[in-house]
Design an enzyme around this catalytic site. Structure first.
Site, short mmCIF file in Angstrom:
data_model
loop_
_atom_site.label_atom_id
_atom_site.label_comp_id
_atom_site.label_asym_id
_atom_site.label_seq_id
_atom_site.Cartn_x
_atom_site.Cartn_y
_atom_site.Cartn_z
N HIS A 110 0.82 -1.22 0.00
CA HIS A 110 0.00 0.00 0.00
C HIS A 110 0.86 1.27 0.00
O HIS A 110 0.30 2.38 0.00
CB HIS A 110 -0.93 0.02 1.21
CG HIS A 110 -1.98 -1.05 1.19
ND1 HIS A 110 -2.89 -1.18 0.17
CD2 HIS A 110 -2.25 -2.06 2.07
CE1 HIS A 110 -3.67 -2.22 0.41
NE2 HIS A 110 -3.31 -2.76 1.56
N ASP A 149 -2.65 -10.78 -2.51
CA ASP A 149 -3.23 -10.27 -1.26
C ASP A 149 -4.72 -10.00 -1.48
O ASP A 149 -5.15 -9.65 -2.57
CB ASP A 149 -2.51 -8.98 -0.86
CG ASP A 149 -2.80 -8.54 0.56
OD1 ASP A 149 -3.92 -8.06 0.81
OD2 ASP A 149 -1.91 -8.68 1.41
N HIS A 151 -6.37 -7.53 -0.37
CA HIS A 151 -6.56 -6.10 -0.58
C HIS A 151 -5.84 -5.66 -1.86
O HIS A 151 -4.74 -6.14 -2.16
CB HIS A 151 -6.00 -5.30 0.59
CG HIS A 151 -6.58 -5.68 1.91
ND1 HIS A 151 -6.00 -6.62 2.73
CD2 HIS A 151 -7.69 -5.24 2.56
CE1 HIS A 151 -6.73 -6.75 3.83
NE2 HIS A 151 -7.76 -5.93 3.75
N ASP A 238 -4.26 -13.07 3.16
CA ASP A 238 -5.50 -12.74 3.84
C ASP A 238 -6.75 -13.09 3.04
O ASP A 238 -7.87 -12.70 3.41
CB ASP A 238 -5.53 -11.27 4.28
CG ASP A 238 -4.77 -10.36 3.35
OD1 ASP A 238 -4.46 -10.78 2.22
OD2 ASP A 238 -4.47 -9.22 3.74
#
Length: 440
Positions: A110, A149, A151, A238
Site C-alpha cells: 500500500h 493479497d 486487498h 488474507d
C-alpha cells in the site's frame, strides 16, 4: 546447478509494531517460525536460509520520496524488510537457488511513490525497491508482479502505473467491499502503459476454485503475452477463510496450488492476519510448494469443506469477470493508440489519498509528458495535511528508467521552472538510472 530449490529469508521485526494489539505485529511470523522448525523444514536439503540485509536509503530513494523526509517515517525494521526482498532476488538471480520466499514484515504493497506516512500498515514498498535493484544490478527489463493479497495493492499500482515494462496484476476482494476501495477494471495503466496494470476484483466468498480459475485462464496467458523475464509474487495471505479483515474462502492448500500454477521466481510476504489459524499452515504449504515438496497433508484444524466452499453465484460472477477481462485485454493495443491520440503532449490527473494509520490527507496533482516514440517523465505535486508534521508539500519529478537524453533534459528544465514558482517546500528529482534522488 542450483545449491537448493528454495531460498528462505525470515524477518519478524521484533522491535516494530503499530501497537501491541494491532493485526500487523511480530506474532504474524513467530507462529510460522515455530511451525516450520517443528516440521524440520530448515534442515531439509531443498531449503536454504539466508539472512536479510539492511536496505540503504539510496535504494529506497530510487522508488520513494518522503514527506517531510524518508527518515521521518522509515525505521530499521522497514529497511531490513526491504533488504530481505533484495536478498531473495539476489539468491535467485545469482543462481544459488531456483526460487526464493522472503517472509518479512512490515508489509509494503500500500506504500506509494510519495510517502506522507503509514497506509494500510505499509510505509515503503519492498517489492518495488527490489524491482529497481533487479533492474540496476541484473539489467532485467520485463518484470511481472502478481499480487495475491486480498486487498488491492494500490501502492504497487501507483509506483508502476506509468511503466509499460512492469506488468502488475492484482486479484483481490472487490474494492466496493474492502479497503482501500480501489482496484477496478478501468484502472488499466497510465497513458504510456495501457494494459500494464490489471485489476481483477473478486466477489466475497471466492474460494480455491475461483482463484485457480483466474490464475489459469487470465493471469498466466497475460504473463505469457507480456513476455515476462521474471515473475514476482506479492504474497498476501488474507484471502484465507479465517482472516479477520476480509471475507474470502481460500485454504492453505489452495494457496500452495496457486503457487504451483504461477511458478513465481520470487515471493515476498504481504498481508495475512489470522495469526494462529491460518498463517503457520499457509506459509508451510507455500514453502513446501516452492521447494518442490509434498504439501497434500497441510490442512488447517478449522477447515470445513461444506462451510467454506465457493457458491454457484460466486462461480458465475467470476466466469463473467473472466470473459470481460479477456475482451479488455485483447483491446489493450487499440486503447493505447486511442489514448496516445486523445491525450496530446500532457496527461493530467488529480486525486485525494488518505493515510489511515497516520491521519494524513494528501492532495496529488500528476502530469505525464507524452512523447511520440519514447518514454516521458512523470511529475507529482503533493500536499499533505494533518498528522505529526502538519502541512507539508513536495514537487517530485520521476524520470523513467527507460528515459533517453531528451526526456531527462526536459525533466530537469521543468522542475527548475517549477521551483521558481515556489509552490512546494521541497523539489526532488528521482532518476533511478542516473543520480538516484536529488534535491533541486
Amino acid at each position: 546447478m542450483y545449491k537448493s530449490e528454495l531460498g528462505l529469508i525470515f524477518f519478524p521485526a521484533f522491535d516494530w509494531k503499530i501497537s501491541s494489539t494491532h493485526p500487523e505485529r511480530q506474532e504474524r511470523l513467530l507462529y510460522t517460525r515455530n511451525q516450520i522448525e517443528e516440521e524440520g523444514l530448515l534442515d531439509h536439503p531443498a531449503i536454504r536460509e539466508y539472512n536479510p540485509i539492511v536496505a540503504s536509503y539510496d535504494s529506497i530513494e530510487q522508488v520513494h520520496v518522503g514527506v517531510p523526509s524518508l527518515e521521518d517515517w522509515v525505521t530499521p525494521a522497514h529497511q531490513i524488510s526491504a533488504g530481505g526482498a533484495i536478498v531473495a532476488a539476489d539468491s535467485v538471480l545469482s543462481k544459488d537457488v531456483r526460487r526464493a520466499f522472503a517472509l518479512v514484515r512490515p508489509p509494503g504493497h500500500h506504500a506509494m511513490s510519495i510517502v506522507h506516512g503509514i497506509r494500510g500498515f505499509c510505509t515503503i514498498n519492498s517489492e518495488a525497491i527490489m524491482v529497481q535493484h533487479i533492474r540496476n544490478v541484473y539489467g532485467i527489463q520485463k518484470i511481472a508482479i502478481v499480487d495475491t493479497d486480498v486487498h488491492h495493492g494500490d501502492g504497487t499500482q501507483d509506483i508502476f502505473y506509468h511503466d509499460p515494462d512492469t506488468l502488475y496484476i492484482s486479484f483481490h476482494q472487490d474494492g466496493r467491499t474492502l479497503y482501500p476501495g480501489t482496484g477496478f477494471m478501468n484502472e488499466f495503466g497510465g497513458p504510456q502503459a495501457i494494459g500494464a496494470t490489471v485489476n481483477i476484483p473478486l466477489p466475497p466468498g471466492t474460494g480455491d476454485e475461483g482463484l485457480k480459475k483466474v490464475m489459469t485462464e487470465l493471469v498466466l496467458p497475460m504473463i505469457h503475452d507480456f513476455g515476462a523475464e521474471i515473475i514476482i509474487n506479492s504474497a498476501g495471505q488474507d484471502n484465507h477463510f479465517s482472516d479477520p479483515l476480509a471475507n474470502m474462502n481460500v485454504t492453505a492448500k489452495g494457496y500452495a496450488e496457486l503457487v504451483d500454477i504461477l511458478d513465481a521466481d520470487i515471493a515476498v510476504l504481504e498481508g495475512g492476519y489470522s495469526v494462529q489459524d491460518a498463517l503457520p499452515y499457509i506459509n508451510t504449504a507455500i514453502i513446501l510448494s516452492m521447494a518442490g515438496l509434498d504439501y497434500s497433508k497441510v490442512i488447517e484444524p478449522a477447515f470445513d469443506k461444506d462451510r467454506y466452499g465457493q457458491s454457484a453465484d460466486v462461480t458465475g460472477y467470476i466466469d463473467m469477470l473472466i470473459d470481460k477481462w479477456k475482451l479488455q485485454w485483447d483491446e489493450r493495443h487499440n486503447l493505447q493508440k486511442n489514448v496516445s491520440v486523445s491525450t496530446g503532449d500532457y496527461w493530467k490527473n488529480t486525486r485525494e489519498i488518505y493515510y489511515d494509520e497516520s491521519g494524513i490527507r494528501e492532495t496529488r496533482s500528476e502530469v505525464v509528458r507524452m512523447y511520440h516514440n519514447s518514454m516521458g517523465w512523470h511529475s507529482i505535486m503533493s500536499t499533505g495535511r494533518g498528522g505529526p508534521y502538519g502541512h507539508q508539500s513536495v514537487y517530485a519529478m520521476f524520470i523513467p528508467w527507460q528515459a533517453n537524453k531528451k526526456c531527462r533534459d526536459d525533466a530537469y528544465d521543468v522542475i527548475l521552472k517549477e521551483k521558481q514558482y515556489g509552490n512546494a517546500q521541497r523539489y526532488v528529482i528521482v532518476d533511478p538510472m542516473g543520480v538516484g534522488q536529488e534535491e533541486i
